[in-house]
Design a protein around this motif. Structure first.
Motif, PDB file in Angstrom:
ATOM      1  N   ASP A   1      -3.351  12.519  11.535  1.00 49.92           N
ATOM      2  CA  ASP A   1      -3.611  11.726  10.336  1.00 49.92           C
ATOM      3  C   ASP A   1      -4.688  12.387   9.490  1.00 49.92           C
ATOM      4  OD1 ASP A   1      -1.820   9.890  11.315  1.00 49.92           O
ATOM      5  OD2 ASP A   1      -3.364   8.647  12.248  1.00 49.92           O
TER       6      ASP A   1
ATOM      7  N   GLU B   1      -6.838  10.985   6.344  1.00 49.45           N
ATOM      8  CA  GLU B   1      -7.197   9.896   5.444  1.00 49.45           C
ATOM      9  C   GLU B   1      -8.048  10.446   4.306  1.00 49.45           C
ATOM     10  OE1 GLU B   1      -6.117   6.887   5.603  1.00 49.45           O
ATOM     11  OE2 GLU B   1      -5.103   7.042   7.544  1.00 49.45           O
TER      12      GLU B   1
ATOM     13  N   ASP C   1      -5.109   5.512  -3.743  1.00 52.89           N
ATOM     14  CA  ASP C   1      -5.500   5.681  -2.345  1.00 52.89           C
ATOM     15  C   ASP C   1      -4.309   6.292  -1.608  1.00 52.89           C
ATOM     16  OD1 ASP C   1      -6.586   5.630   0.130  1.00 52.89           O
ATOM     17  OD2 ASP C   1      -6.629   3.450   0.349  1.00 52.89           O
ATOM     18  N   ALA C   2      -4.431   7.549  -1.190  1.00 55.51           N
ATOM     19  CA  ALA C   2      -3.328   8.271  -0.555  1.00 55.51           C
ATOM     20  C   ALA C   2      -3.750   8.784   0.814  1.00 55.51           C
ATOM     21  CB  ALA C   2      -2.863   9.428  -1.436  1.00 55.51           C
ATOM     22  N   PHE C   3      -2.765   9.044   1.667  1.00 54.89           N
ATOM     23  CA  PHE C   3      -3.018   9.630   2.979  1.00 54.89           C
ATOM     24  C   PHE C   3      -1.878  10.590   3.300  1.00 54.89           C
ATOM     25  CE2 PHE C   3      -0.454   5.907   3.782  1.00 54.89           C
ATOM     26  CZ  PHE C   3       0.452   6.332   4.731  1.00 54.89           C
TER      27      PHE C   3
ATOM     28  N   ARG D   1       1.776   9.769   1.533  1.00 53.96           N
ATOM     29  CA  ARG D   1       2.067   8.420   1.037  1.00 53.96           C
ATOM     30  C   ARG D   1       0.926   7.926   0.167  1.00 53.96           C
ATOM     31  NH1 ARG D   1       7.331   6.972   1.331  1.00 53.96           N
ATOM     32  NH2 ARG D   1       8.207   8.073   3.128  1.00 53.96           N
ATOM     33  N   ILE D   2       1.323   7.182  -0.867  1.00 51.26           N
ATOM     34  CA  ILE D   2       0.349   6.515  -1.736  1.00 51.26           C
ATOM     35  C   ILE D   2       0.229   5.084  -1.241  1.00 51.26           C
ATOM     36  CG2 ILE D   2      -0.188   5.782  -4.082  1.00 51.26           C
ATOM     37  CD1 ILE D   2       1.411   8.157  -5.091  1.00 51.26           C
ATOM     38  N   ARG D   3      -0.896   4.793  -0.635  1.00 47.54           N
ATOM     39  CA  ARG D   3      -1.108   3.456  -0.091  1.00 47.54           C
ATOM     40  C   ARG D   3      -1.314   2.426  -1.197  1.00 47.54           C
ATOM     41  NH1 ARG D   3      -5.102   4.603   2.841  1.00 47.54           N
ATOM     42  NH2 ARG D   3      -4.081   4.795   4.884  1.00 47.54           N
ATOM     43  N   ARG D   4      -2.011   2.809  -2.226  1.00 44.57           N
ATOM     44  CA  ARG D   4      -2.321   1.868  -3.309  1.00 44.57           C
ATOM     45  C   ARG D   4      -2.507   2.638  -4.601  1.00 44.57           C
ATOM     46  NH1 ARG D   4      -7.193  -0.271  -5.460  1.00 44.57           N
ATOM     47  NH2 ARG D   4      -8.351   1.050  -3.993  1.00 44.57           N
TER      48      ARG D   4
END
Length: 312
Positions: free
Chosen positions: A70, A72, A89-91, A167-170
């Motif tokens: 992961d 973050e 907010d991406a990870f 992925r774009i979380r937000r």
């Protein structure tokens, strides 16, 4: 003494052999891959799980996780192509493909995270900076994440790393912009609600007006029908009166006089000031209703007037 000394030497030698034998073996687990380093120089890579051999005291083993790791990243503000600020907010998810290159460039997982985090931030900023707010939030989000992963993977290969997913979380507007957007959305919804209410009120008025109009028409038709029927009834009554009068005028005059007495002389204190020889009391003077001498014969009473018939 000699046997004791020899036995001790043998024990020491056995211990040394055991230590050397133990230090020459290492285990590779299924979730890891091992990099064998001799005096700081990478020697080989062991990817197969099981027991392996190395030169003791000279070789050291560095384990590298082969699972998906992961990455973050903290939220950052990005200006979209339509000049709309966004808080993104991406990870990312990555795995080590080349342990030797990974060891030479970043060394450890923490070192990899510190080197990959700027790559993720810059890739997100480049890709999303060329898109509009609607594309980021709704229309092309999947495509944009794929572009970020592709750009980041191209740069991450220099570290022996493969980017598996991004992925774009937000992706939201800043707090001050969100408040303005929410107020504008609330205003739009209230305006739509007012439009629906106005349309409903107008429709209700139309239905109510139509109902009132239909009720008026029905009442008018019923009134017209009633007046017509009443006029026909009055005409039939007059016809019957006329027919009866033509058959026996004397009896009809007597009957009308009795009705007049009943109406004009009700029970109670009734007083009439008339002449004794008035035609009104002619049946008092003579049961046959003959005219007293000196009186002018009165015309026979006319039938009651017919009620005006309603217009058809």
């Amino acid at each position: 003494m000699r046997l004791g000394f020899a036995g001790g030497v043998l024990i020491v030698l056995a211990l040394i052999v055991l230590i050397i034998g133990y230090s020459s073996l290492f285990t590779v687990y299924q979730t890891r891959q091992a990099l064998v380093v001799r005096l700081g120089n990478p020697l080989r890579i062991e990817t197969q799980p099981g027991l392996h051999v190395k030169v003791p005291l000279l070789d050291s083993v560095i384990y590298v996780d082969k699972r998906i790791l992961d990455l973050e990243n903290s939220a950052q503000e990005i200006l979209a192509s339509d000049s709309k600020p966004l808080i993104v907010d991406a990870f990312a998810r990555y795995r080590v493909r080349d342990p030797l290159l990974f060891y030479k460039t970043v060394g450890t997982t923490d070192g990899a995270n510190s080197r990959l985090s700027p790559l993720l931030s810059s890739a997100v900023r480049r890709v999303l900076g060329d898109a509009t707010l609607i594309q980021v939030v709704r229309d092309q989000r999947e495509d944009l994440m794929a572009k970020v992963r592709q750009q980041m993977d191209t740069e991450a290969q220099n570290f022996g790393v493969e980017i598996v997913d991004v992925r774009i979380r937000r992706a939201d507007l800043p707090a001050q912009n969100s408040e303005a957007v929410y107020k504008r959305m609330q205003t739009d919804r209230e305006r739509e609600a007012q439009e629906f209410t106005s349309q409903g009120t107008q429709k209700a008025q139309e239905i109510r007006a139509k109902a009132d109009r239909d009720a008026t028409v029905i009442v008018a038709e019923a009134t017209s029908k009633g007046e017509q029927t009443r006029g026909e009834g009055d005409a039939e009554r007059n016809r019957i009166f006329a027919e009866a009068y033509s058959k026996d005028p004397d009896f009809f005059a007597f009957y009308r006089s009795m009705q007049a007495y009943e109406t004009g002389l009700p029970e109670g204190d009734t007083r009439l000031v008339v002449r004794p020889d008035s035609e009104f009391f002619r049946y008092f003077s003579d049961p046959k209703g003959k005219i007293i001498s000196g009186q002018t014969p009165a015309a026979p009473p006319a039938p009651p007037p017919a009620a005006p018939s309603a217009a058809r």
